[in-house]
Design a protein around this motif. Structure first.
Motif, mmCIF file in Angstrom:
data_model
loop_
_atom_site.group_PDB
_atom_site.id
_atom_site.type_symbol
_atom_site.label_atom_id
_atom_site.label_comp_id
_atom_site.label_asym_id
_atom_site.label_seq_id
_atom_site.Cartn_x
_atom_site.Cartn_y
_atom_site.Cartn_z
ATOM 1 N N SER A 101 -10.543 6.917 24.675
ATOM 2 C CA SER A 101 -9.239 6.312 24.917
ATOM 3 C C SER A 101 -8.213 7.323 25.421
ATOM 4 O O SER A 101 -8.219 8.488 25.020
ATOM 5 C CB SER A 101 -8.729 5.678 23.618
ATOM 6 N N ASP A 103 -4.898 6.425 25.228
ATOM 7 C CA ASP A 103 -3.638 6.042 24.584
ATOM 8 C C ASP A 103 -3.867 5.796 23.092
ATOM 9 O O ASP A 103 -4.822 6.300 22.518
ATOM 10 C CB ASP A 103 -3.034 4.800 25.259
ATOM 11 N N GLN A 134 -11.446 2.296 29.924
ATOM 12 C CA GLN A 134 -10.158 1.901 30.481
ATOM 13 C C GLN A 134 -10.179 2.075 32.001
ATOM 14 O O GLN A 134 -11.002 2.806 32.544
ATOM 15 C CB GLN A 134 -9.033 2.707 29.837
ATOM 16 N N SER A 135 -9.264 1.413 32.675
ATOM 17 C CA SER A 135 -9.283 1.402 34.135
ATOM 18 C C SER A 135 -8.731 2.701 34.717
ATOM 19 O O SER A 135 -7.976 3.427 34.062
ATOM 20 C CB SER A 135 -8.454 0.230 34.662
ATOM 21 N N GLU A 137 -6.559 2.799 36.939
ATOM 22 C CA GLU A 137 -5.112 2.599 37.054
ATOM 23 C C GLU A 137 -4.403 3.018 35.773
ATOM 24 O O GLU A 137 -3.327 3.637 35.814
ATOM 25 C CB GLU A 137 -4.800 1.122 37.359
ATOM 26 N N ASP A 138 -4.995 2.694 34.608
ATOM 27 C CA ASP A 138 -4.416 3.090 33.319
ATOM 28 C C ASP A 138 -4.347 4.611 33.204
ATOM 29 O O ASP A 138 -3.363 5.168 32.720
ATOM 30 C CB ASP A 138 -5.245 2.530 32.155
ATOM 31 N N ALA A 141 -1.776 6.138 35.653
ATOM 32 C CA ALA A 141 -0.402 5.867 35.225
ATOM 33 C C ALA A 141 0.085 6.898 34.203
ATOM 34 O O ALA A 141 1.289 7.156 34.092
ATOM 35 C CB ALA A 141 -0.309 4.464 34.631
#
Length: 276
Positions: A101, A103, A134-135, A137-138, A141
């Motif tokens: 992860s 986040d 997770q993507s 994009e995540d 970001a």
């Protein structure tokens, strides 16, 4: 009602993890309910199993329990699944790995702060490979825009059977855990898995167990992500990466602290004592 003997395997300070990671209010009904349940289980169990010595000290003190009733069994690793896989040709770039992860319990942006400093001192290119469900994009970001153009960033999901091969290609694996009360009871599974693959770890001092584990055994480096890398730390990191014995030291630490066989033996002994 029933006189069961209990072994409470906590895996962490669960209600406090929900407060620290998901912003549960300590005044909320759900938080207070689970804290009462936790207190009951801590007080009523024959033994308590926890992941870290740091949490053992808190449990014995807060619940006035004898040291012998709290057993430390870290997250274990199956060495048939996680082991060193030698790659015939190592790339010229510095390969930094990240697993899991980006986040919740982790601060990926702070982790990128370390990479930004390495970009300033490392003469070659740096390849960051993020293995996560997770993507992209995540991940992007949370990656500071000023380092993205300089960084070879790869984000992908890898099946468990292929993790050893991927991890073995890293020069080191890094992460930054958010520091709070509940984190003292945490020992992420990826630590043992990474060390079993002979790869050192760079992370923050999220509890006293990880400090001793990495620094005392020269299996990684503890880094304060709020501060700039000093020249001494830069030298220490690259000495660690260039030392041919580092992989052996990492594998030894994995076998000493995270062995599935040793963990199973401790559990078996615990169950035997409980039913006798």
């Amino acid at each position: 009602i029933f006189k069961f003997k209990l072994i409470f395997d906590i895996r962490g300070f669960w209600p406090d993890e929900k407060h620290d990671r998901l912003n549960w209010s300590k005044q909320s009904l759900k938080y207070r309910f689970f804290k009462k349940l936790e207190h009951y289980l801590m007080s009523s169990s024959e033994y308590i199993v926890t992941l870290t010595n740091a949490s053992k000290n808190i449990i014995t003190k807060n619940f006035n329990l004898p040291l012998a009733s709290v057993i430390v069994i870290p997250t274990c690793v199956d060495f048939n699944e996680f082991k060193r896989i030698e790659h015939s040709a190592r790339p010229c770039s510095l390969n930094i790995g990240y697993l899991g992860s980006v986040d919740t319990a982790y601060d990926f942006t702070k982790f990128c702060f370390l990479i930004s400093q390495l970009l300033e001192v490392y003469e070659g290119s740096i390849h960051l490979k993020v293995l996560t469900n997770q993507s992209a994009e995540d991940v992007s970001a949370l990656t500071p825009k000023k380092i993205l153009p300089q960084l070879k960033l790869e984000v992908k999901y890898v099946e468990r059977a292929k993790l050893s091969e991927e991890i073995s290609s890293f020069d080191f694996l890094g992460f930054c855990l958010k520091e709070n009360f509940s984190i003292v009871a945490s020992m992420p599974t990826k630590i043992g898995e990474t060390l079993a693959c002979g790869v050192p770890i760079v992370c923050n001092s999220f509890n006293s167990d990880i400090d001793r584990l990495l620094e005392d055994n020269e299996a990684g480096m503890i880094y304060d992500f709020k501060k700039n890398l000093s020249e001494i730390q830069i030298k220490k990191l690259f000495d660690l990466l260039e030392n041919k014995n580092t992989a052996l030291k990492c594998s030894w630490v994995a076998n000493e602290y995270f062995s599935l066989e040793k963990g199973a033996s401790k559990y078996l002994n615990l169950y035997s004592q409980t039913i006798s």
